[in-house]
Motif scaffolding. Structure first.
Motif, PDB file in Angstrom:
ATOM      1  N   LEU A 187       0.830  -1.196   0.000  1.00  0.00           N
ATOM      2  CA  LEU A 187       0.000   0.000   0.000  1.00  0.00           C
ATOM      3  C   LEU A 187       0.867   1.250   0.000  1.00  0.00           C
ATOM      4  CD1 LEU A 187      -2.688  -1.048   2.639  1.00  0.00           C
ATOM      5  CD2 LEU A 187      -3.062  -0.738   0.175  1.00  0.00           C
ATOM      6  N   SER A 188       0.334   2.305  -0.567  1.00  0.00           N
ATOM      7  CA  SER A 188       1.029   3.583  -0.579  1.00  0.00           C
ATOM      8  C   SER A 188       1.400   4.017   0.827  1.00  0.00           C
ATOM      9  CB  SER A 188       0.122   4.648  -1.215  1.00  0.00           C
ATOM     10  OG  SER A 188       0.598   5.946  -0.942  1.00  0.00           O
ATOM     11  N   ALA A 189       2.589   4.625   0.961  1.00  0.00           N
ATOM     12  CA  ALA A 189       3.009   5.185   2.243  1.00  0.00           C
ATOM     13  C   ALA A 189       2.946   6.710   2.237  1.00  0.00           C
ATOM     14  CB  ALA A 189       4.435   4.739   2.577  1.00  0.00           C
ATOM     15  N   VAL A 190       2.611   7.294   1.083  1.00  0.00           N
ATOM     16  CA  VAL A 190       2.486   8.759   0.979  1.00  0.00           C
ATOM     17  C   VAL A 190       1.002   9.055   0.833  1.00  0.00           C
ATOM     18  CG1 VAL A 190       3.162  10.843  -0.278  1.00  0.00           C
ATOM     19  CG2 VAL A 190       4.741   8.908  -0.132  1.00  0.00           C
ATOM     20  N   ARG A 191       0.354   9.373   1.934  1.00  0.00           N
ATOM     21  CA  ARG A 191      -1.100   9.502   1.939  1.00  0.00           C
ATOM     22  C   ARG A 191      -1.555  10.957   1.762  1.00  0.00           C
ATOM     23  NH1 ARG A 191      -3.108   4.684   4.259  1.00  0.00           N
ATOM     24  NH2 ARG A 191      -1.661   3.068   3.551  1.00  0.00           N
ATOM     25  N   ARG A 192      -0.769  11.929   2.210  1.00  0.00           N
ATOM     26  CA  ARG A 192      -1.190  13.324   2.129  1.00  0.00           C
ATOM     27  C   ARG A 192      -0.659  13.955   0.840  1.00  0.00           C
ATOM     28  NH1 ARG A 192       0.715  18.502   3.307  1.00  0.00           N
ATOM     29  NH2 ARG A 192      -0.930  19.943   3.941  1.00  0.00           N
ATOM     30  N   SER A 193      -1.579  14.369  -0.022  1.00  0.00           N
ATOM     31  CA  SER A 193      -1.245  15.102  -1.257  1.00  0.00           C
ATOM     32  C   SER A 193      -0.084  14.448  -2.008  1.00  0.00           C
ATOM     33  CB  SER A 193      -0.897  16.559  -0.932  1.00  0.00           C
ATOM     34  OG  SER A 193      -1.920  17.197  -0.220  1.00  0.00           O
ATOM     35  N   PRO A 194      -0.218  13.177  -2.419  1.00  0.00           N
ATOM     36  CA  PRO A 194       0.924  12.491  -3.026  1.00  0.00           C
ATOM     37  C   PRO A 194       1.390  13.102  -4.341  1.00  0.00           C
ATOM     38  CG  PRO A 194      -1.082  11.183  -3.239  1.00  0.00           C
ATOM     39  CD  PRO A 194      -1.405  12.313  -2.313  1.00  0.00           C
ATOM     40  N   VAL A 195       0.471  13.642  -5.158  1.00  0.00           N
ATOM     41  CA  VAL A 195       0.895  14.281  -6.409  1.00  0.00           C
ATOM     42  C   VAL A 195       1.748  15.506  -6.099  1.00  0.00           C
ATOM     43  CG1 VAL A 195       0.122  15.434  -8.520  1.00  0.00           C
ATOM     44  CG2 VAL A 195      -1.134  13.448  -7.658  1.00  0.00           C
ATOM     45  N   LEU A 196       1.292  16.318  -5.170  1.00  0.00           N
ATOM     46  CA  LEU A 196       2.034  17.511  -4.795  1.00  0.00           C
ATOM     47  C   LEU A 196       3.379  17.143  -4.172  1.00  0.00           C
ATOM     48  CD1 LEU A 196       1.906  20.595  -4.688  1.00  0.00           C
ATOM     49  CD2 LEU A 196       0.872  20.395  -2.430  1.00  0.00           C
ATOM     50  N   ARG A 197       3.398  16.111  -3.333  1.00  0.00           N
ATOM     51  CA  ARG A 197       4.655  15.680  -2.728  1.00  0.00           C
ATOM     52  C   ARG A 197       5.647  15.246  -3.800  1.00  0.00           C
ATOM     53  NH1 ARG A 197       7.053  17.135   1.620  1.00  0.00           N
ATOM     54  NH2 ARG A 197       8.766  17.411   0.153  1.00  0.00           N
ATOM     55  N   GLY A 198       5.154  14.539  -4.812  1.00  0.00           N
ATOM     56  CA  GLY A 198       6.030  14.131  -5.903  1.00  0.00           C
ATOM     57  C   GLY A 198       6.546  15.310  -6.702  1.00  0.00           C
ATOM     58  N   ALA A 199       5.693  16.309  -6.930  1.00  0.00           N
ATOM     59  CA  ALA A 199       6.133  17.510  -7.644  1.00  0.00           C
ATOM     60  C   ALA A 199       7.234  18.212  -6.863  1.00  0.00           C
ATOM     61  CB  ALA A 199       4.948  18.442  -7.870  1.00  0.00           C
ATOM     62  N   LEU A 200       7.074  18.317  -5.555  1.00  0.00           N
ATOM     63  CA  LEU A 200       8.099  18.958  -4.729  1.00  0.00           C
ATOM     64  C   LEU A 200       9.388  18.152  -4.726  1.00  0.00           C
ATOM     65  CD1 LEU A 200       5.908  20.088  -1.700  1.00  0.00           C
ATOM     66  CD2 LEU A 200       7.005  21.590  -3.375  1.00  0.00           C
ATOM     67  N   GLU A 201       9.283  16.830  -4.615  1.00  0.00           N
ATOM     68  CA  GLU A 201      10.489  15.998  -4.611  1.00  0.00           C
ATOM     69  C   GLU A 201      11.235  16.119  -5.937  1.00  0.00           C
ATOM     70  OE1 GLU A 201      11.943  14.284  -2.201  1.00  0.00           O
ATOM     71  OE2 GLU A 201      10.404  14.954  -0.770  1.00  0.00           O
ATOM     72  N   SER A 202      10.500  16.189  -7.040  1.00  0.00           N
ATOM     73  CA  SER A 202      11.124  16.340  -8.347  1.00  0.00           C
ATOM     74  C   SER A 202      11.820  17.697  -8.475  1.00  0.00           C
ATOM     75  CB  SER A 202      10.066  16.185  -9.446  1.00  0.00           C
ATOM     76  OG  SER A 202      10.640  16.318 -10.723  1.00  0.00           O
ATOM     77  N   ALA A 203      11.132  18.754  -8.039  1.00  0.00           N
ATOM     78  CA  ALA A 203      11.722  20.091  -8.095  1.00  0.00           C
ATOM     79  C   ALA A 203      12.923  20.203  -7.167  1.00  0.00           C
ATOM     80  CB  ALA A 203      10.674  21.139  -7.733  1.00  0.00           C
ATOM     81  N   LEU A 204      12.840  19.583  -6.002  1.00  0.00           N
ATOM     82  CA  LEU A 204      13.940  19.652  -5.041  1.00  0.00           C
ATOM     83  C   LEU A 204      15.177  18.912  -5.538  1.00  0.00           C
ATOM     84  CD1 LEU A 204      11.959  19.143  -1.724  1.00  0.00           C
ATOM     85  CD2 LEU A 204      13.399  21.124  -2.264  1.00  0.00           C
ATOM     86  N   ALA A 205      14.990  17.803  -6.250  1.00  0.00           N
ATOM     87  CA  ALA A 205      16.135  17.041  -6.741  1.00  0.00           C
ATOM     88  C   ALA A 205      16.995  17.911  -7.656  1.00  0.00           C
ATOM     89  CB  ALA A 205      15.658  15.793  -7.475  1.00  0.00           C
ATOM     90  N   THR A 206      16.372  18.620  -8.580  1.00  0.00           N
ATOM     91  CA  THR A 206      17.118  19.488  -9.486  1.00  0.00           C
ATOM     92  C   THR A 206      17.700  20.683  -8.743  1.00  0.00           C
ATOM     93  OG1 THR A 206      15.629  18.852 -11.286  1.00  0.00           O
ATOM     94  CG2 THR A 206      16.983  20.802 -11.632  1.00  0.00           C
ATOM     95  N   THR A 207      16.920  21.248  -7.832  1.00  0.00           N
ATOM     96  CA  THR A 207      17.388  22.400  -7.065  1.00  0.00           C
ATOM     97  C   THR A 207      18.614  22.048  -6.233  1.00  0.00           C
ATOM     98  OG1 THR A 207      15.156  23.322  -6.969  1.00  0.00           O
ATOM     99  CG2 THR A 207      16.734  24.112  -5.329  1.00  0.00           C
ATOM    100  N   ARG A 208      18.585  20.892  -5.591  1.00  0.00           N
ATOM    101  CA  ARG A 208      19.744  20.478  -4.788  1.00  0.00           C
ATOM    102  C   ARG A 208      20.969  20.251  -5.656  1.00  0.00           C
ATOM    103  NH1 ARG A 208      15.980  16.285  -1.388  1.00  0.00           N
ATOM    104  NH2 ARG A 208      15.210  17.769   0.173  1.00  0.00           N
ATOM    105  N   ASP A 209      20.776  19.665  -6.835  1.00  0.00           N
ATOM    106  CA  ASP A 209      21.925  19.469  -7.735  1.00  0.00           C
ATOM    107  C   ASP A 209      22.577  20.812  -8.062  1.00  0.00           C
ATOM    108  OD1 ASP A 209      21.645  16.744  -7.790  1.00  0.00           O
ATOM    109  OD2 ASP A 209      20.544  16.702  -9.693  1.00  0.00           O
TER     110      ASP A 209
END
Length: 404
Positions: free
Chosen positions: A375-397
């Protein structure tokens, strides 16, 4: 022998940058660490770890955050990533609203805003995007130019050949071939776009149930059915971005759907989408409304998970629905043979472990291989969480690169 440049691999500058990034990643993973602990985790000597922390502190990437307590000997200074070093933003777009958020470089959400868009027309999309982003930026208490990158999640996918949004005819205003150019002109930072279900998979891979897995699939069931495919650690998007549009999959048990793009539906959507749940419920003798589909389906499956042992009607609902889900997954497994399948979206999550175990059992009967279902472990706003994780990966690089 030819001379080396500052960016040549193996030079002291590049090696220092590699050590800097390793230390920053450790601080993100573990939280505040002492100089000694950083040295042990990176394999660096105490003097080298001290020099590293000095560089990162001078660059504004780390800050001192207190001292260790409760241990023998003098307290040690602790360091953590400077949360204010940079910010990234994400948008989750659907028919009814645009949900925006800003996160600091550590991943902590510092501002959110929701712009309701009922009755959206084919005009004003750029303004709605900028208004939603501005709302989140203001809630974060920062200036717009402090946001380094934005990722926008939408249903469907933008065709790289035409620039048009495909597989999402239910999202008015997002199908103009010039929309991406208009957004680029209006937004004050670089942006990327991604399919919403793909972003859920990114969230599960980074912070959820698929951490540590390089080959997995994710099945999503809310307003529509979709899948995300991660192969070798990378999202598989397909030629037009349509990989994972599993709702269009022809399956046994439903009439063949033709012109699926116009119908915005397909065999698997008809068989196991949220609209199928109240129909199954009525067929087994449960009195239920049909719409709104997502809350009705989620409520029925949640109720079934609670009382199926005491009410055979709800047990039958779970059995029939699990079989339908497994039918579609069997086709996916036959082609991809994934190591893991994550069940996500309100309807699947509502059924909980009781539904998951039934789908697992049915899939074992229908598929040659037996991937593990979780089962999914990301229950709160998973689409938004993924968008932030994607943006953060590039930003951190960008921000964590100290070799420049």
């Amino acid at each position: 022998m030819a001379g080396t440049t500052p960016g040549t691999p193996g030079t002291p500058r590049v090696l220092r940058a590699m050590n800097d990034r390793a230390a920053l990643d450790l601080l993100l993973e573990h939280g505040p660490l002492s100089r000694t602990r950083i040295g042990k985790l990176t394999g660096l000597s105490k003097p080298t770890a001290s020099q590293l922390l000095g560089r990162l502190e001078a660059a504004g990437l780390v800050v001192a955050t207190g001292t260790t307590e409760g241990r023998p000997g003098p307290n040690a200074q602790l360091y953590s990533v400077n949360a204010r070093a940079a910010y990234a933003a994400g948008l989750d777009v659907n028919q009814q609203r645009i949900h925006a958020a800003v996160a600091d470089i550590t991943g902590e959400i510092v501002g959110e805003y929701e712009l309701r868009t009922p009755g959206r027309t084919a005009t004003g999309v750029v303004r709605q995007v900028t208004d939603a982003l501005d709302g989140a930026v203001k809630a974060a208490g920062i200036a717009p130019d402090e946001v380094r990158r934005l990722v926008i999640g939408t249903p469907g996918a933008f065709d790289p050949a035409t620039g048009r949004l495909r597989y999402a005819s239910h999202l008015p205003g997002w199908h103009s071939p010039t929309l991406l150019e208009e957004l680029a002109a209006a937004l004050p930072m670089p942006f990327e776009y991604e399919n919403d279900v793909n972003l859920v998979a990114i969230a599960e891979q980074r912070v959820g149930a698929a951490r540590g897995h390089t080959d997995f699939a994710l099945l999503w069931n809310e307003a529509g059915m979709g899948a995300a495919l991660v192969l070798g650690g990378r999202l598989h998007r397909g030629f037009t971005g349509g990989a994972g549009e599993l709702g269009f999959l022809p399956v046994p048990g439903t009439p063949l759907v033709r012109q699926v793009a116009k119908a915005n539906s397909g065999g698997f959507q008809e068989l196991a989408g949220v609209q199928s749940v109240p129909r199954i419920a009525r067929a087994v003798g449960i009195d239920t409304p049909e719409q709104p589909y997502v809350p009705v389906a989620s409520g029925l499956l949640s109720r079934a998970a609670e009382i199926h042992e005491d009410d055979p009607r709800y047990a039958e609902l779970l059995d029939r629905y699990a079989e339908r889900v497994a039918i579609g997954l069997a086709s996916l497994v036959a082609v991809l043979d994934p190591e893991l399948i994550v069940l996500s979206g309100d309807a699947l999550v509502a059924g909980g472990e009781v539904l998951r175990s039934r789908v697992q059992s049915e899939l074992a009967e229908l598929a040659a291989s037996r991937p593990r279902l979780v089962l999914s472990a990301v229950r709160r706003s998973p689409v938004l969480r993924g968008a932030l994780e994607s943006a953060l990966a590039t930003t951190r690089d960008e921000v964590f690169d100290t070799s420049r």
